[in-house]
Write a protein that holds these residues in place. Structure first.
Motif, PDB file in Angstrom:
ATOM      1  N   ALA A 254       0.832  -1.207   0.000  1.00 12.12           N
ATOM      2  CA  ALA A 254       0.000   0.000   0.000  1.00 12.12           C
ATOM      3  C   ALA A 254       0.867   1.258   0.000  1.00 12.12           C
ATOM      4  O   ALA A 254       0.575   2.225  -0.711  1.00 12.12           O
ATOM      5  CB  ALA A 254      -0.923  -0.009   1.211  1.00 12.12           C
ATOM      6  N   ALA A 255       1.939   1.255   0.805  1.00 12.89           N
ATOM      7  CA  ALA A 255       2.843   2.411   0.836  1.00 12.89           C
ATOM      8  C   ALA A 255       3.526   2.600  -0.507  1.00 12.89           C
ATOM      9  O   ALA A 255       3.672   3.722  -1.005  1.00 12.89           O
ATOM     10  CB  ALA A 255       3.881   2.223   1.940  1.00 12.89           C
ATOM     11  N   LEU A 256       3.955   1.497  -1.123  1.00 13.15           N
ATOM     12  CA  LEU A 256       4.601   1.580  -2.436  1.00 13.15           C
ATOM     13  C   LEU A 256       3.618   2.078  -3.486  1.00 13.15           C
ATOM     14  O   LEU A 256       3.978   2.894  -4.351  1.00 13.15           O
ATOM     15  CB  LEU A 256       5.160   0.214  -2.825  1.00 13.15           C
ATOM     16  CG  LEU A 256       5.739   0.085  -4.242  1.00 13.15           C
ATOM     17  CD1 LEU A 256       6.851   1.101  -4.472  1.00 13.15           C
ATOM     18  CD2 LEU A 256       6.246  -1.327  -4.484  1.00 13.15           C
ATOM     19  N   ALA A 257       2.372   1.620  -3.427  1.00 14.65           N
ATOM     20  CA  ALA A 257       1.367   2.046  -4.403  1.00 14.65           C
ATOM     21  C   ALA A 257       1.163   3.560  -4.347  1.00 14.65           C
ATOM     22  O   ALA A 257       1.055   4.221  -5.383  1.00 14.65           O
ATOM     23  CB  ALA A 257       0.054   1.315  -4.157  1.00 14.65           C
ATOM     24  N   LYS A 258       1.119   4.116  -3.150  1.00 18.18           N
ATOM     25  CA  LYS A 258       0.934   5.564  -3.023  1.00 18.18           C
ATOM     26  C   LYS A 258       2.140   6.326  -3.557  1.00 18.18           C
ATOM     27  O   LYS A 258       1.999   7.397  -4.152  1.00 18.18           O
ATOM     28  CB  LYS A 258       0.669   5.927  -1.564  1.00 18.18           C
ATOM     29  CG  LYS A 258      -0.714   5.510  -1.084  1.00 18.18           C
ATOM     30  CD  LYS A 258      -0.980   6.002   0.327  1.00 18.18           C
ATOM     31  CE  LYS A 258      -2.387   5.645   0.780  1.00 18.18           C
ATOM     32  NZ  LYS A 258      -2.673   6.147   2.138  1.00 18.18           N
ATOM     33  N   GLN A 259       3.332   5.788  -3.338  1.00 13.59           N
ATOM     34  CA  GLN A 259       4.522   6.442  -3.878  1.00 13.59           C
ATOM     35  C   GLN A 259       4.495   6.429  -5.403  1.00 13.59           C
ATOM     36  O   GLN A 259       4.853   7.415  -6.054  1.00 13.59           O
ATOM     37  CB  GLN A 259       5.772   5.733  -3.360  1.00 13.59           C
ATOM     38  CG  GLN A 259       6.063   5.947  -1.889  1.00 13.59           C
ATOM     39  CD  GLN A 259       6.546   7.354  -1.586  1.00 13.59           C
ATOM     40  OE1 GLN A 259       7.181   8.004  -2.424  1.00 13.59           O
ATOM     41  NE2 GLN A 259       6.274   7.832  -0.388  1.00 13.59           N
ATOM     42  N   LEU A 260       4.070   5.319  -5.998  1.00  9.61           N
ATOM     43  CA  LEU A 260       4.012   5.234  -7.452  1.00  9.61           C
ATOM     44  C   LEU A 260       2.899   6.117  -8.009  1.00  9.61           C
ATOM     45  O   LEU A 260       3.013   6.623  -9.139  1.00  9.61           O
ATOM     46  CB  LEU A 260       3.819   3.781  -7.876  1.00  9.61           C
ATOM     47  CG  LEU A 260       5.048   2.891  -7.643  1.00  9.61           C
ATOM     48  CD1 LEU A 260       4.697   1.425  -7.801  1.00  9.61           C
ATOM     49  CD2 LEU A 260       6.177   3.268  -8.593  1.00  9.61           C
TER      50      LEU A 260
END
Length: 718
Positions: free
Chosen positions: A428-434
Motif C-alpha cells: 500500500a505504501a509503495l502504491a501511493k509512492q508510485l
C-alpha cells in the motif's frame, strides 16, 4: 465507530506487528461495548487472531482459550466453524487424530464431526479421475467440463491450456499440475489486478506404471501475454515510444493466440499517452496494490518473475500464479530478495515478509524500465545474496532512461534497499509512492530536479522563514509608528512620549522576543528533521507524521503568535501613558486602533502566504519521499487551501479599508497623512497582486499533493 472498523484496525495492527517485529495486538482492545455488535465482532476477531497465531505469527491459541477469556464466544453461531478451523490449522502443523481433537470439544464433537465429514464429501465430489498423466494430455481433448483448445504454456507449476468451459460457455485458463498445494486461499482473492481463480478439482490418474495425483485449477483467461513479452520487446527496441510499446506487446500476444485486437479504449488511450517510465509506474502501482491485498489475505510470493504478470487486452496487469507462490520455481533466482536468499542458505535466518515481495517487485519494475535486472546474473544463491547486499551497482543506474523522473528512481532504489527496514513497509505504501510518479506536478514537488532552485532553497529554510515573517512585520511596524507619530504622538507631552518610547521598547523586546522563542519551538520538526534526512538519517513513522503535521500547520501557528504580539502591543499604548497629564480622545484612539488593525493585517496576511508558499513548495513534499503517505494529511492540506482563500479576501480588503478609513478623517488630519494613506493603498494593491500569484501557485501545489494522498482506486482509474 462502525464495527467493521474494529476488525480493520485489528488486522492492520497484526500486520504492523509482523512487519515491525512487535508484540501481537491484544484482542480485548478491539472488542466493542455495543451489545448488538459485540458477538459478531468478537467472532471475527477470534477468527483473525486464530489464523495469524497458527500461521506462525505468534504464540498459538486454541478456541478453548478464547472461550475462557470471552465466555460469550460459546454463544456464537460460528463456534463450530471456529473449531473446524482450529482443527485444519493444527493438522497442518503435524499429525492430529480426529478423535483426539474431538475429545477436547466433547459438547461440540458431533457437530464438528458432521461439519468435517460434509467438507470431505464436498472434496470427494470435486474429485476427477484421469486415465493418463497430465503430461500426456493434448489440445483438442475434453476433460470433465472443459474442451482444451490450445496449450498456453508449460512450466514447473504445470501445463496451462486455453479451454472452453461448457457449462458456462466461457473461455478459461486451465492448469493441470501434479503434487499438492492448497488453492483455497487463492480462490478467496478478489482483486482487479489478480487473476480470478474460479475453482479447482482434485486429480488422480492411473495409467499403468504412471499413477499419481494433482489438481485442475481453472481461472480467468488473459490474452495479452506476460511481462516477459514486454521485456523482450523492450530489449529489441530500447528507444521506446512510451506506453505504445506495452500495447504493441499485448497486441502481438493476442494475435499469436488468434485473438482479435481490441478496439481503442480509454485505458489504452491513456497508456499510449504516457512515457515509458510513467507506464512502468502505472503498472507498478497496480501490482503493488495487488501484493498488499494478497498479503492481507494470507497469500504471499517469495519471488515475482516476469511470467507471473499477465495482461488483459487493454493492457491492465494482473498477477497470475499466486497458487504456486511458495514454490521455488526455476528462473526465480534473479528476482529473490536478500532475506529470501539468506533463508535458503541458513534455515535459522529470519523468514522474509512482505518487504521481501517489495524487493522482488522492485527488481521486476527495474527490468521493465531498463530491459535488464539491476543485479545481473549470479551463478548461485550465495553470489546473488552478495550482489544484493552490495546495493544497486553504478552500471545498472547508468541504464535508467534519460526521461526517468527522479521520483521513480528514488522509489525503485528504496524497494531495492538491502535492509528490509529501509524499504517501503508494504504494498500500500509503495502504491501511493508510485501514484506520485503519475502526477507531474506532485512528483516535481517531492523530487525536484537535481540542480533545481528548490533543492537549494531547502537548505536555507531557517533564514527564509525568518525573513518571510520579519520583513512584513518590520514594514508594518514602521508604517504604524509613522502614522501614530503624525496623528497622535505629536499631541503628547514630552513625559508621555518618553513613557511611550520606554513602554514600546519593553513590550516589543519582551513580547516579540518571547514570540520568536515560541516560533522556534513550533518549527523544531520543520528545522531539524529535514536536516537529518538530508544527511542520510532515518526517523520513525510517528516522527515523520509529526513533522508533516507541524509543517502544514506552521503558517497558521506563526500568525497566531504574531497576532498575539500585535494585540499585546496595541493594548499597551493607553496603559503606558496612563498617569500622565495627557488624555487620549476617542477620536485619536480610534485612529490608532484602525492603523494598528491595518498594519496588523499586513503583518499577518503576508507572512501567512510567504511561509506557506515556501513550506508547501519546498519543505513539506520532501517528507513524502521518506515515509508513508497519510490520507489525514490530505484533509489538512484541503483545509489549508480553504484558509488561503479566506486570507486572500483579507489581503484584498486592506487597500479598500485604508481608502475607506481615510474618508472619515478631518481635512487637516488627511492633509497630514495623505502620503502615508497613498503608500498603504498603492503598496497594498501591488502586494495583493503578488499574493494572488502565490495563491494560484499554492492552489495548484496543494491540489496535486491532495491527489497523491487520496488517489483513485486502480480498478477505477487508468
Amino acid at each position: 465507530m462502525h464495527w467493521a472498523d474494529s476488525v480493520a484496525r485489528f488486522t492492520a495492527d497484526w500486520r504492523r506487528s509482523l512487519h515491525a517485529g512487535g508484540s501481537a495486538p491484544e484482542l480485548t482492545d478491539y472488542v466493542p461495548d455495543d451489545n448488538l455488535a459485540r458477538l459478531t465482532v468478537l467472532t471475527e476477531l477470534v477468527r483473525i487472531d486464530l489464523r495469524y497465531r497458527w500461521d506462525g505469527a505468534g504464540p498459538a491459541k486454541r478456541v478453548a482459550e478464547y472461550r475462557a477469556e470471552f465466555p460469550e464466544v460459546a454463544q456464537s453461531p460460528a463456534l463450530v466453524d471456529l473449531v473446524c478451523e482450529e482443527f485444519a490449522m493444527r493438522r497442518a502443523q503435524g499429525p492430529l487424530p480426529l478423535e483426539d481433537f474431538l475429545a477436547e470439544h466433547q459438547e461440540l464433537a458431533e457437530s464438528v464431526r458432521e461439519r468435517l465429514e460434509a467438507e470431505a464429501e464436498r472434496i470427494d465430489a470435486n474429485a476427477l479421475t484421469l486415465d493418463r498423466p497430465p503430461a500426456d494430455i493434448e489440445p483438442g481433448q475434453r476433460i470433465d467440463d472443459f474442451d482444451l483448445l490450445t496449450e498456453l504454456g508449460t512450466g514447473e507449476s504445470g501445463r496451462v491450456f486455453l479451454a472452453r468451459q461448457l457449462s458456462m460457455q466461457r473461455l478459461v485458463a486451465v492448469r493441470l499440475s501434479t503434487g499438492g498445494g492448497d488453492p483455497h486461499p487463492v480462490a478467496r482473492l478478489d482483486h482487479p489486478h489478480i487473476v480470478r481463480v474460479f475453482d479447482h478439482k482434485l486429480l488422480t490418474f492411473d495409467a499403468g506404471a504412471a499413477t499419481g495425483s494433482g489438481r485442475l485449477i481453472y481461472m480467468q483467461y488473459l490474452p495479452g501475454g506476460t511481462a516477459k513479452d514486454v521485456i523482450e520487446r523492450l530489449r529489441a527496441h530500447p528507444e521506446s515510444d512510451g506506453g505504445a510499446l506495452l500495447l504493441r506487446a499485448v497486441d502481438t500476444a493476442m494475435e499469436t493466440r488468434g485473438e482479435i485486437r481490441l478496439a481503442d479504449s480509454r485505458v489504452r488511450a491513456e497508456i499510449a499517452a504516457r512515457s515509458w517510465p510513467e507506464t512502468v509506474a502505472w503498472l507498478g502501482r497496480r501490482l503493488a496494490d495487488a501484493l498488499d491485498y494478497a498479503d492481507r489475505h494470507g497469500v504471499r510470493y517469495r519471488a515475482i518473475t516476469p511470467g507471473d504478470v499477465l495482461f488483459t487486452a487493454e493492457g491492465e496487469p494482473k498477477f497470475g500464479d499466486f497458487s504456486d507462490a511458495a514454490a521455488m520455481r526455476a528462473g526465480s533466482l534473479p528476482y529473490r530478495s536478500p532475506e529470501d536468499l539468506a533463508a535458503t542458505l541458513d534455515p535459522d535466518a529470519v523468514a522474509p515478509d512482505q518487504r521481501g515481495e517489495i524487493f522482488s517487485l522492485g527488481i521486476l519494475l527495474w527490468e521493465l524500465l531498463t530491459g535488464a535486472t539491476p543485479f545481473g546474473d549470479a551463478a548461485d544463491t550465495a553470489e546473488a545474496l552478495r550482489q544484493r547486499r552490495a546495493g544497486v551497482p553504478d552500471a545498472a543506474l547508468s541504464r535508467l532512461p534519460a526521461d526517468c523522473p527522479p521520483a521513480l528512481r528514488r522509489i525503485l532504489l528504496t524497494c531495492l534497499e538491502p535492509e528490509p527496514d529501509r524499504r517501503w513497509t508494504n504494498g500500500a505504501a509503495l502504491a501511493k509512492q508510485l501514484d506520485l510518479c503519475l502526477d507531474a506536478r506532485a512528483r516535481d514537488l517531492v523530487d525536484p530536479p537535481e540542480h533545481g532552485t528548490r533543492l537549494r532553497l531547502r537548505r536555507w529554510r531557517v533564514p527564509l522563514i525568518a525573513l518571510a515573517i520579519l520583513i512584513p512585520n518590520v514594514l508594518a511596524s514602521i508604517y504604524n509608528i509613522d502614522y501614530t507619530r503624525l496623528l497622535v504622538v505629536t499631541q503628547l507631552t514630552d513625559e508621555a512620549v518618553r513613557k511611550l518610547d520606554i513602554g514600546a521598547a519593553i513590550v516589543n523586546t519582551v513580547g516579540f522576543g518571547f514570540g520568536a522563542v515560541v516560533l522556534v519551538y513550533l518549527s523544531r520538526h520543520l528545522i531539524f528533521v529535514p536536516h537529518g534526512l538530508r544527511r542520510g538519517g532515518s526517523y520513525s513513522a510517528e516522527t515523520l507524521r509529526r513533522a508533516r503535521t507541524d509543517t502544514i500547520l506552521f503558517g497558521d501557528r506563526a500568525i497566531l503568535v504574531i497576532f498575539t504580539m500585535w494585540i499585546l502591543s496595541g493594548t499597551s499604548f493607553p496603559i503606558v501613558i496612563r498617569g500622565t497629564s495627557d488624555a487620549i480622545t476617542a477620536y485619536d484612539y480610534a485612529h490608532f486602533l484602525v492603523s494598528h488593525a491595518l498594519c496588523g493585517a499586513v503583518a499577518l496576511v503576508y507572512p501567512f502566504f510567504l511561509v506557506n508558499y515556501y513550506v508547501v513548495r519546498c519543505i513539506y513534499p520532501m517528507f513524502l519521499s521518506h515515509g508513508e503517505i497519510d490520507e489525514e494529511d490530505a484533509v489538512r492540506l484541503r483545509k489549508l487551501r480553504r484558509r488561503c482563500g479566506i486570507w486572500l479576501i483579507v489581503a484584498a480588503s486592506i487597500p479598500l479599508v485604508a481608502v475607506a478609513g481615510a474618508t472619515l478623517l478631518t481635512q487637516a488630519d488627511l492633509d497630514t497623512i495623505i502620503v502615508e494613506v497613498r503608500v498603504l493603498a498603492i503598496g497594498s494593491v501591488i502586494a495583493f497582486s503578488g499574493v494572488y500569484l502565490l495563491f494560484m501557485a499554492m492552489e495548484n501545489d496543494l491540489r496535486a499533493l491532495e491527489r497523491v494522498q487520496v488517489p483513485s482506486a486502480p480498478a477505477n482509474a487508468a
